[in-house]
Design an enzyme around this catalytic site. Structure first.
Site, PDB file in Angstrom:
ATOM      1  N   GLY A 162       0.772  -1.244   0.000  1.00  7.04           N
ATOM      2  CA  GLY A 162       0.000   0.000   0.000  1.00  7.04           C
ATOM      3  C   GLY A 162       0.797   1.284   0.000  1.00  7.04           C
ATOM      4  N   ASP A 206       1.554   2.964   4.532  1.00 10.77           N
ATOM      5  CA  ASP A 206       0.427   3.749   4.044  1.00 10.77           C
ATOM      6  C   ASP A 206      -0.479   4.178   5.184  1.00 10.77           C
ATOM      7  OD1 ASP A 206      -0.415   1.144   4.534  1.00 10.77           O
ATOM      8  OD2 ASP A 206      -1.580   0.929   2.698  1.00 10.77           O
ATOM      9  N   ASP A 231      -3.262   1.419  11.478  1.00 11.74           N
ATOM     10  CA  ASP A 231      -4.627   1.053  11.841  1.00 11.74           C
ATOM     11  C   ASP A 231      -4.577   0.444  13.249  1.00 11.74           C
ATOM     12  OD1 ASP A 231      -7.285   0.293  11.754  1.00 11.74           O
ATOM     13  OD2 ASP A 231      -7.096  -1.070  10.086  1.00 11.74           O
ATOM     14  N   LYS A 242      -5.306   5.953  11.856  1.00  8.01           N
ATOM     15  CA  LYS A 242      -6.654   5.762  12.415  1.00  8.01           C
ATOM     16  C   LYS A 242      -6.493   5.483  13.910  1.00  8.01           C
ATOM     17  CE  LYS A 242      -8.623   3.026   8.559  1.00  8.01           C
ATOM     18  NZ  LYS A 242      -9.186   1.686   8.241  1.00  8.01           N
ATOM     19  N   PHE A 301     -12.889   2.939   5.858  1.00 11.12           N
ATOM     20  CA  PHE A 301     -11.986   2.202   4.985  1.00 11.12           C
ATOM     21  C   PHE A 301     -11.638   3.087   3.800  1.00 11.12           C
ATOM     22  CE2 PHE A 301     -10.309  -0.868   2.007  1.00 11.12           C
ATOM     23  CZ  PHE A 301      -9.497  -1.606   2.857  1.00 11.12           C
ATOM     24  N   VAL A 302     -10.342   3.236   3.569  1.00 11.79           N
ATOM     25  CA  VAL A 302      -9.844   4.214   2.609  1.00 11.79           C
ATOM     26  C   VAL A 302      -9.143   3.525   1.445  1.00 11.79           C
ATOM     27  CG1 VAL A 302      -8.321   6.212   2.380  1.00 11.79           C
ATOM     28  CG2 VAL A 302      -9.480   5.790   4.526  1.00 11.79           C
ATOM     29  N   ASP A 305      -5.636  -0.042  -1.420  1.00  8.90           N
ATOM     30  CA  ASP A 305      -6.520  -0.870  -2.240  1.00  8.90           C
ATOM     31  C   ASP A 305      -7.657  -1.512  -1.462  1.00  8.90           C
ATOM     32  OD1 ASP A 305      -4.839  -2.707  -0.713  1.00  8.90           O
ATOM     33  OD2 ASP A 305      -5.746  -4.258  -1.971  1.00  8.90           O
ATOM     34  N   ARG A 315      -6.008   1.334  -6.465  1.00 12.87           N
ATOM     35  CA  ARG A 315      -4.704   1.915  -6.116  1.00 12.87           C
ATOM     36  C   ARG A 315      -4.355   3.103  -7.016  1.00 12.87           C
ATOM     37  NH1 ARG A 315      -2.112  -1.775  -2.602  1.00 12.87           N
ATOM     38  NH2 ARG A 315      -2.446  -3.977  -3.075  1.00 12.87           N
TER      39      ARG A 315
HETATM   40  P1  XMP Z   1      -2.577  -2.560  11.009  1.00 11.86           P
HETATM   41  O1  XMP Z   1      -3.956  -2.919  11.512  1.00 11.86           O
HETATM   42  O2  XMP Z   1      -1.607  -3.677  11.191  1.00 11.86           O
HETATM   43  O3  XMP Z   1      -2.841  -2.393   9.483  1.00 11.86           O
HETATM   44  O4  XMP Z   1      -2.099  -1.237  11.560  1.00 11.86           O
HETATM   45  C1  XMP Z   1      -1.962  -1.806   8.669  1.00 11.86           C
HETATM   46  C2  XMP Z   1      -2.243  -2.273   7.276  1.00 11.86           C
HETATM   47  O5  XMP Z   1      -3.634  -2.557   7.059  1.00 11.86           O
HETATM   48  C3  XMP Z   1      -4.056  -2.075   5.821  1.00 11.86           C
HETATM   49  N1  XMP Z   1      -5.173  -1.128   6.036  1.00 11.86           N
HETATM   50  C4  XMP Z   1      -5.862  -0.537   5.058  1.00 11.86           C
HETATM   51  N2  XMP Z   1      -5.754  -0.635   3.727  1.00 11.86           N
HETATM   52  N3  XMP Z   1      -7.512   0.914   3.481  1.00 11.86           N
HETATM   53  C5  XMP Z   1      -6.571   0.105   2.944  1.00 11.86           C
HETATM   54  O6  XMP Z   1      -6.467   0.043   1.717  1.00 11.86           O
HETATM   55  C6  XMP Z   1      -7.692   1.068   4.820  1.00 11.86           C
HETATM   56  O7  XMP Z   1      -8.553   1.831   5.260  1.00 11.86           O
HETATM   57  C7  XMP Z   1      -6.824   0.281   5.643  1.00 11.86           C
HETATM   58  N4  XMP Z   1      -6.701   0.184   6.982  1.00 11.86           N
HETATM   59  C8  XMP Z   1      -5.682  -0.696   7.189  1.00 11.86           C
HETATM   60  C9  XMP Z   1      -2.846  -1.409   5.210  1.00 11.86           C
HETATM   61  O8  XMP Z   1      -2.251  -2.296   4.306  1.00 11.86           O
HETATM   62  C10 XMP Z   1      -1.895  -1.173   6.348  1.00 11.86           C
HETATM   63  O9  XMP Z   1      -0.551  -1.235   5.957  1.00 11.86           O
END
Ligand code: XMP
Length: 186
Positions: free
Chosen positions: A45, A104, A107, A135, A156-157, A163, A169
């Site tokens: 991402g 990217d 979360d 987030k 969700f972005v 993606d 993307r």
């Molecule tokens: P964590 O939960 O480990 O997640 O912090 C990090 C990875 O989760 C993906 N992610 C997203 N991908 N839109 C996306 O396209 C979103 O809103 C989203 N939220 C989490 C992303 O790959 C990130 O590196």
């Protein structure tokens, strides 16, 4: 399984992103003070963000060596499954290096935390983290990024490299994705 996804609303335009990337590059340039470092992009991402960030860093006189690491905690869903797996190893040694780890979106924090732990185990001298999006309301692991583009709510972005099922993307800006229909998708 989620239902059918649709683009919902624009979050940040290409111009707004460009401005933030430039500002983050300025912060990094101040902190790294002309020194050499290794920029590690967490795939997939962050590839668009990283491409823009390293070129913005170059405008500030910084030319880091760039490497890529792929970890995954997502399948075809929009929430983390909580287990982070290594998908692609680094190609360069990190021992004794100053590292800028680029992702990217922060979360739950499990991905960035796992990546930092891996780099620390491999002997990185210093690890700084940089994310385009944060987030904070979804955080599980106790981690904050050193450099953040935008803080957002629990949406969700997609776009600008992010993606859903490897689509969206290409979008120049960031938009939210909404799911319609019954769970399981019709
Ligand atoms: P964590 O939960 O480990 O997640 O912090 C990090 C990875 O989760 C993906 N992610 C997203 N991908 N839109 C996306 O396209 C979103 O809103 C989203 N939220 C989490 C992303 O790959 C990130 O590196």
């Amino acid at each position: 399984m989620n239902s059918t996804p649709h683009l919902d609303r624009d979050l940040f335009s290409a111009d707004e992103i460009r401005e933030r990337v430039e500002a983050i590059a300025g912060e990094i340039a101040r902190d790294f003070d002309g020194g050499d470092f290794l920029a590690i992009a967490l795939l997939k991402g962050s590839f668009v963000f990283t491409a823009d960030l390293i070129r913005a860093l170059a405008r500030h006189g910084l030319h880091p060596v760039v490497d890529f690491l792929a970890l995954s905690s997502y399948g075809a869903e929009t929430t983390s499954c909580g287990t982070v797996t290594l998908r692609h190893e680094l190609s360069l040694p990190v021992t004794g290096q100053r590292v800028l780890l680029i992702d990217d979106i922060l979360d739950t924090g499990l991905t960035l935390q796992t990546a930092c732990q891996m780099l620390a185990r491999q002997g990185a001298a210093e690890i700084r983290t940089c994310v385009l999006l944060d987030k904070p309301s979804r955080r599980v692991a106790p981690i904050t990024a050193d450099y953040t583009g935008f803080k957002i709510g629990d949406v969700f972005v997609v776009g600008y490299g992010l993606d859903y099922n490897n689509r969206y993307r290409h979008l120049p800006g960031l938009a939210t994705l909404r799911f319609y229909g019954p769970p399981g998708g019709a």
